[in-house]
Write a protein that holds these residues in place. Structure first.
Motif, mmCIF file in Angstrom:
data_model
loop_
_atom_site.group_PDB
_atom_site.id
_atom_site.type_symbol
_atom_site.label_atom_id
_atom_site.label_comp_id
_atom_site.label_asym_id
_atom_site.label_seq_id
_atom_site.Cartn_x
_atom_site.Cartn_y
_atom_site.Cartn_z
ATOM 1 N N ASP A 289 0.969 -1.098 -0.095
ATOM 2 C CA ASP A 289 0.136 0.048 -0.040
ATOM 3 C C ASP A 289 0.900 1.324 -0.223
ATOM 4 O O ASP A 289 0.245 2.543 -0.300
ATOM 5 C CB ASP A 289 -0.856 -0.216 1.341
ATOM 6 C CG ASP A 289 -0.286 -0.199 2.529
ATOM 7 O OD1 ASP A 289 0.924 -0.447 2.733
ATOM 8 O OD2 ASP A 289 -0.731 0.125 3.635
ATOM 9 N N ASN A 290 2.175 1.181 0.313
ATOM 10 C CA ASN A 290 3.267 2.217 0.188
ATOM 11 C C ASN A 290 3.785 2.345 -1.080
ATOM 12 O O ASN A 290 4.344 1.157 -1.839
ATOM 13 C CB ASN A 290 4.360 1.938 1.138
ATOM 14 C CG ASN A 290 5.063 2.961 1.374
ATOM 15 O OD1 ASN A 290 5.655 3.695 0.351
ATOM 16 N ND2 ASN A 290 5.375 3.175 2.759
ATOM 17 N N VAL A 291 3.449 3.440 -1.868
ATOM 18 C CA VAL A 291 4.069 3.677 -3.118
ATOM 19 C C VAL A 291 5.618 3.207 -3.184
ATOM 20 O O VAL A 291 6.262 2.834 -4.373
ATOM 21 C CB VAL A 291 3.836 4.877 -3.975
ATOM 22 C CG1 VAL A 291 4.269 6.198 -3.045
ATOM 23 C CG2 VAL A 291 4.173 5.017 -5.134
ATOM 24 N N LYS A 292 6.623 3.842 -2.323
ATOM 25 C CA LYS A 292 7.843 3.731 -2.246
ATOM 26 C C LYS A 292 8.101 2.106 -2.163
ATOM 27 O O LYS A 292 9.192 1.691 -2.996
ATOM 28 C CB LYS A 292 8.451 4.394 -0.972
ATOM 29 C CG LYS A 292 8.429 5.879 -1.327
ATOM 30 C CD LYS A 292 9.192 6.591 -0.301
ATOM 31 C CE LYS A 292 9.186 7.985 -0.257
ATOM 32 N NZ LYS A 292 9.937 8.651 0.707
ATOM 33 N N VAL A 293 7.577 1.393 -1.874
ATOM 34 C CA VAL A 293 7.743 -0.130 -1.868
ATOM 35 C C VAL A 293 7.555 -0.771 -3.004
ATOM 36 O O VAL A 293 8.142 -1.457 -3.579
ATOM 37 C CB VAL A 293 6.816 -0.777 -0.510
ATOM 38 C CG1 VAL A 293 7.040 -2.383 -0.571
ATOM 39 C CG2 VAL A 293 7.404 -0.517 0.705
ATOM 40 N N ARG A 294 6.281 -0.256 -3.793
ATOM 41 C CA ARG A 294 6.043 -0.751 -5.050
ATOM 42 C C ARG A 294 7.203 -0.165 -6.135
ATOM 43 O O ARG A 294 7.551 -0.889 -6.898
ATOM 44 C CB ARG A 294 4.682 -0.031 -5.479
ATOM 45 C CG ARG A 294 3.490 -0.760 -4.442
ATOM 46 C CD ARG A 294 2.210 -0.738 -5.297
ATOM 47 N NE ARG A 294 1.843 0.824 -5.743
ATOM 48 C CZ ARG A 294 1.242 1.497 -5.009
ATOM 49 N NH1 ARG A 294 0.832 1.556 -3.719
ATOM 50 N NH2 ARG A 294 0.854 3.095 -5.328
ATOM 51 N N GLN A 295 7.736 1.029 -5.983
ATOM 52 C CA GLN A 295 8.771 1.579 -6.956
ATOM 53 C C GLN A 295 10.047 0.672 -6.599
ATOM 54 O O GLN A 295 10.444 0.341 -7.632
ATOM 55 C CB GLN A 295 8.671 2.941 -6.526
ATOM 56 C CG GLN A 295 7.786 3.852 -6.846
ATOM 57 C CD GLN A 295 7.867 5.138 -6.399
ATOM 58 O OE1 GLN A 295 8.685 5.657 -5.368
ATOM 59 N NE2 GLN A 295 7.222 6.243 -7.259
ATOM 60 N N ALA A 296 10.190 0.412 -5.275
ATOM 61 C CA ALA A 296 11.619 -0.447 -4.872
ATOM 62 C C ALA A 296 11.029 -1.788 -5.824
ATOM 63 O O ALA A 296 12.207 -2.449 -6.130
ATOM 64 C CB ALA A 296 11.638 -0.711 -3.319
ATOM 65 N N LEU A 297 10.285 -2.357 -5.760
ATOM 66 C CA LEU A 297 9.795 -3.779 -6.433
ATOM 67 C C LEU A 297 10.195 -3.473 -7.635
ATOM 68 O O LEU A 297 10.918 -4.421 -8.196
ATOM 69 C CB LEU A 297 8.541 -4.192 -6.009
ATOM 70 C CG LEU A 297 7.840 -5.305 -6.762
ATOM 71 C CD1 LEU A 297 8.518 -6.616 -6.018
ATOM 72 C CD2 LEU A 297 6.564 -5.537 -6.654
ATOM 73 N N ALA A 298 9.787 -2.530 -8.508
ATOM 74 C CA ALA A 298 9.882 -2.192 -10.005
ATOM 75 C C ALA A 298 11.437 -2.147 -10.165
ATOM 76 O O ALA A 298 12.097 -2.664 -11.289
ATOM 77 C CB ALA A 298 9.043 -1.408 -10.564
ATOM 78 N N LEU A 299 12.121 -1.343 -9.398
ATOM 79 C CA LEU A 299 13.533 -0.988 -9.787
ATOM 80 C C LEU A 299 14.460 -2.331 -9.413
ATOM 81 O O LEU A 299 15.273 -2.176 -10.042
ATOM 82 C CB LEU A 299 14.058 0.124 -8.686
ATOM 83 C CG LEU A 299 13.269 1.603 -9.199
ATOM 84 C CD1 LEU A 299 13.366 2.582 -8.120
ATOM 85 C CD2 LEU A 299 13.885 2.045 -10.692
ATOM 86 N N ALA A 300 13.871 -3.066 -8.558
ATOM 87 C CA ALA A 300 14.816 -4.284 -8.419
ATOM 88 C C ALA A 300 14.811 -5.109 -9.546
ATOM 89 O O ALA A 300 15.727 -6.194 -9.597
ATOM 90 C CB ALA A 300 14.361 -5.036 -7.048
ATOM 91 N N LEU A 301 13.904 -5.029 -10.657
ATOM 92 C CA LEU A 301 13.913 -6.070 -11.737
ATOM 93 C C LEU A 301 14.924 -5.769 -12.735
ATOM 94 O O LEU A 301 14.957 -4.556 -13.265
ATOM 95 C CB LEU A 301 12.391 -5.984 -12.184
ATOM 96 C CG LEU A 301 11.565 -6.565 -10.900
ATOM 97 C CD1 LEU A 301 9.965 -6.520 -11.115
ATOM 98 C CD2 LEU A 301 11.658 -8.028 -10.577
ATOM 99 N N ASP A 302 15.375 -6.604 -13.335
ATOM 100 C CA ASP A 302 16.135 -6.651 -14.538
ATOM 101 C C ASP A 302 15.565 -7.337 -15.576
ATOM 102 O O ASP A 302 15.647 -8.539 -15.731
ATOM 103 C CB ASP A 302 17.688 -7.036 -14.318
ATOM 104 C CG ASP A 302 18.510 -6.987 -15.932
ATOM 105 O OD1 ASP A 302 18.001 -6.614 -16.695
ATOM 106 O OD2 ASP A 302 19.567 -7.755 -15.741
ATOM 107 N N ARG A 303 14.728 -6.855 -16.673
ATOM 108 C CA ARG A 303 13.703 -7.495 -17.535
ATOM 109 C C ARG A 303 14.592 -8.182 -18.579
ATOM 110 O O ARG A 303 14.315 -9.246 -18.947
ATOM 111 C CB ARG A 303 13.046 -6.389 -18.110
ATOM 112 C CG ARG A 303 11.997 -5.667 -17.300
ATOM 113 C CD ARG A 303 11.222 -4.569 -18.130
ATOM 114 N NE ARG A 303 10.108 -4.219 -17.366
ATOM 115 C CZ ARG A 303 10.002 -3.555 -16.146
ATOM 116 N NH1 ARG A 303 11.141 -3.116 -15.603
ATOM 117 N NH2 ARG A 303 8.903 -3.223 -15.491
ATOM 118 N N THR A 304 15.773 -7.573 -18.963
ATOM 119 C CA THR A 304 16.921 -8.138 -19.896
ATOM 120 C C THR A 304 17.093 -9.568 -19.332
ATOM 121 O O THR A 304 17.364 -10.703 -19.861
ATOM 122 C CB THR A 304 17.901 -7.494 -20.344
ATOM 123 O OG1 THR A 304 17.408 -6.257 -20.902
ATOM 124 C CG2 THR A 304 18.821 -8.179 -21.315
ATOM 125 N N GLY A 305 17.542 -9.708 -18.035
ATOM 126 C CA GLY A 305 18.079 -10.661 -17.260
ATOM 127 C C GLY A 305 17.020 -11.736 -17.213
ATOM 128 O O GLY A 305 17.056 -13.113 -17.295
#
Length: 510
Positions: A289-305
């Protein structure tokens, strides 16, 4: 899956169908037919549950419908909307009516001539679709009124700039025009009567569909005289049949590439599709429910990998909400929170009050396809490096769909197939997450009220950018690729990103 519902697998029914196809690989295949100098033979993995183009929301069913049915408009491989059974349309200034003029002298495969009565009947019948197709694709549709024999006026309850996109679905899902006489007198579940280039010749459910060139087709005739579709659930059997010359063309996973390479008689094409894989993020659950946690989730991902580890590097490619087949859509690098930054992800978690990271669960359909299990394992590894520990929760299709529909999850794998209307790639799936935030609701409404296609596209980009910035309602990860393998002597093999089988009308022996 998304709405596979259509489309991907936002819909539980669709999901089940695709998963069933994968499980069915152990079933006994139907007898293989030999290829013919007058025709071509293709193999499909999943047999249609019905030939009625309004009778199912399952994605695989549409591959048969596309051969015989058509819509008023269609979408070209490069994303342009063009006339098909209509010569064009006019939109009223208030966006509440669309007037289509029908093409003259179009014949159905039972000899009937297309009229406005067939079109109005089609869309009234669609309202009774057992899978709610009309509600999903045409939520603003009120009625269709004939104005003479060759003009139809569609009335909407409110503006819907994506209305024509859905009327132009190259998969003919929801927009296939039916013949009133045939639909009220024949069993449409086993008999197709459309206006398309292929006319049904015979059908053995779960085994074989035979079609022939429709002599009275209004457009360009099929390149081959005959088309035979065999339903062969086992991938290995399809490959063996292709090698043996029992079939001419198959659609298969990239895992078969090495098996098929090296033959001087076969050609293998890697086709980028608009089927996408994404994470559903439940913002009703803490800490998402915290937008910063959701943003952290997205930034942790390497789509190419993710693509390289889960799909061998050529079975998928990085993607965001609106697939790259839409030339006007931003590329992944241009979308907020879509480029990996583990350090920033950790900082955001700290700012959100989680300096030691978080722990959560990710549910998915076990062994959904050859890449799913590897994908979630790679996700688990990537997220751990940013301080997000996830426990993998493999489920059967039914349990997964129930929990998704009741919003009883934190993170979920999901997938979706092609949408002719790009709005549906960014539309929130209500009931699976919290209420649509007011700023997003306004952007969505602005898109639907757009006055023309260019304004609609611009508004959809604004929706996508807001959703990516706020990581709501999903995180799109990858767009998958498909192999089309065929006998080298075939010409005209050019499947679009939508995966429409309509291209088979142009395939023949060189």
């Amino acid at each position: 899956m998304k709405k596979q519902h259509g489309h991907a697998f936002r819909s539980a029914a669709a999901l089940a169908a695709c998963a069933t196809a994968a499980v069915a690989a152990g079933c006994s295949p139907p007898p293989s037919g030999g290829s013919s100098s007058k025709g071509i033979t293709v193999a499909e993995t999943a047999a249609p549950s019905t030939l009625d183009p309004q009778g199912s929301a399952l994605y695989a069913d549409r591959f048969a419908w596309q051969l015989s049915y058509q819509c008023l408009m269609t979408t070209t491989p490069d994303g342009k909307i063009e006339p098909e059974l209509a010569t064009g349309y006019k939109r009223s200034p208030d966006g509440l009516t669309y007037t289509f003029d029908l093409r003259k002298n179009v014949k159905f495969q039972n000899g009937e001539t297309l009229t406005s009565a067939d079109v109005t009947y089609t869309f009234e019948r669609l309202k009774s679709s057992p899978d709610g197709i009309a509600k999903e694709l045409f939520p603003t549709f009120e009625k269709a009124v004939a104005s003479g024999d060759s003009t139809v006026v569609f009335h909407l309850s409110r503006p819907d700039a994506g209305f024509v996109n859905n009327m132009a679905n190259p998969l003919v899902w929801g927009c296939a025009v039916m013949n009133k006489k045939a639909a009220t007198s024949e069993k449409m579940a086993t008999r197709m009567v459309g206006t398309g280039p292929w006319q049904q010749d015979s059908y053995r459910p779960n085994s074989e569909l035979k079609l022939k060139r429709f002599a009275d087709y209004w457009g360009e005739k099929t390149a081959s005289e005959q088309l035979t579709v065999l339903y062969v659930p086992g991938t290995s059997t399809q490959v063996n049949d292709l090698r043996a010359g029992k079939v001419d063309l198959i659609f298969t996973a990239t895992s078969s590439a090495k098996t098929l390479s090296g033959s001087d008689k076969l050609e293998v094409k890697n086709v980028p599709t608009d089927s996408t894989i994404f994470l559903q993020v439940n913002n009703l659950t803490k800490p998402f429910d915290n937008v910063k946690v959701r943003q952290a989730l997205a930034l942790a991902l390497d789509r190419t990998g993710l693509a390289e580890h889960a799909y061998s590097g050529d079975g998928a490619r990085p993607s965001v909400y609106i697939p790259d087949s839409n030339s006007w859509a931003p590329k992944p690098a241009e979308v907020p929170n879509s480029t990996q930054n583990a350090a920033k992800a950790k900082q955001l978690l700290k700012e959100a009050g989680f300096p030691n990271g978080i722990s959560t669960e990710l549910m998915y359909i076990s062994a959904y396809d050859p890449g799913t299990n590897d994908l979630v394992a790679t996700l688990q590894d990537q997220l751990a490096k940013a301080g997000i520990k996830i426990k993998l929760d493999p489920l059967e299709v039914g349990a997964w769909a129930d929990r998704l529909g009741e919003a009883k999850y934190a993170l979920s794998w999901n997938a979706q197939s092609y949408y002719s209307n790009p709005y549906q790639y960014v539309a929130p799936a209500e009931g699976r997450q919290g209420p649509v935030p007011p700023p997003l609701k306004k952007l969505l409404d602005d898109a639907l009220s757009a006055a023309d296609p260019a304004a609609y596209e611009k508004a959809l980009v604004a929706v996508q950018q807001w959703e990516a910035e706020n990581v709501y309602p999903t995180i799109t990860l990858l767009a998958t690729n498909l192999l089309v393998a065929h006998q080298k002597e075939l010409t005209g093999v050019d499947m679009p990103a939508s995966q429409s089988r309509a291209f088979l009308a142009r395939v023949s022996r060189g």
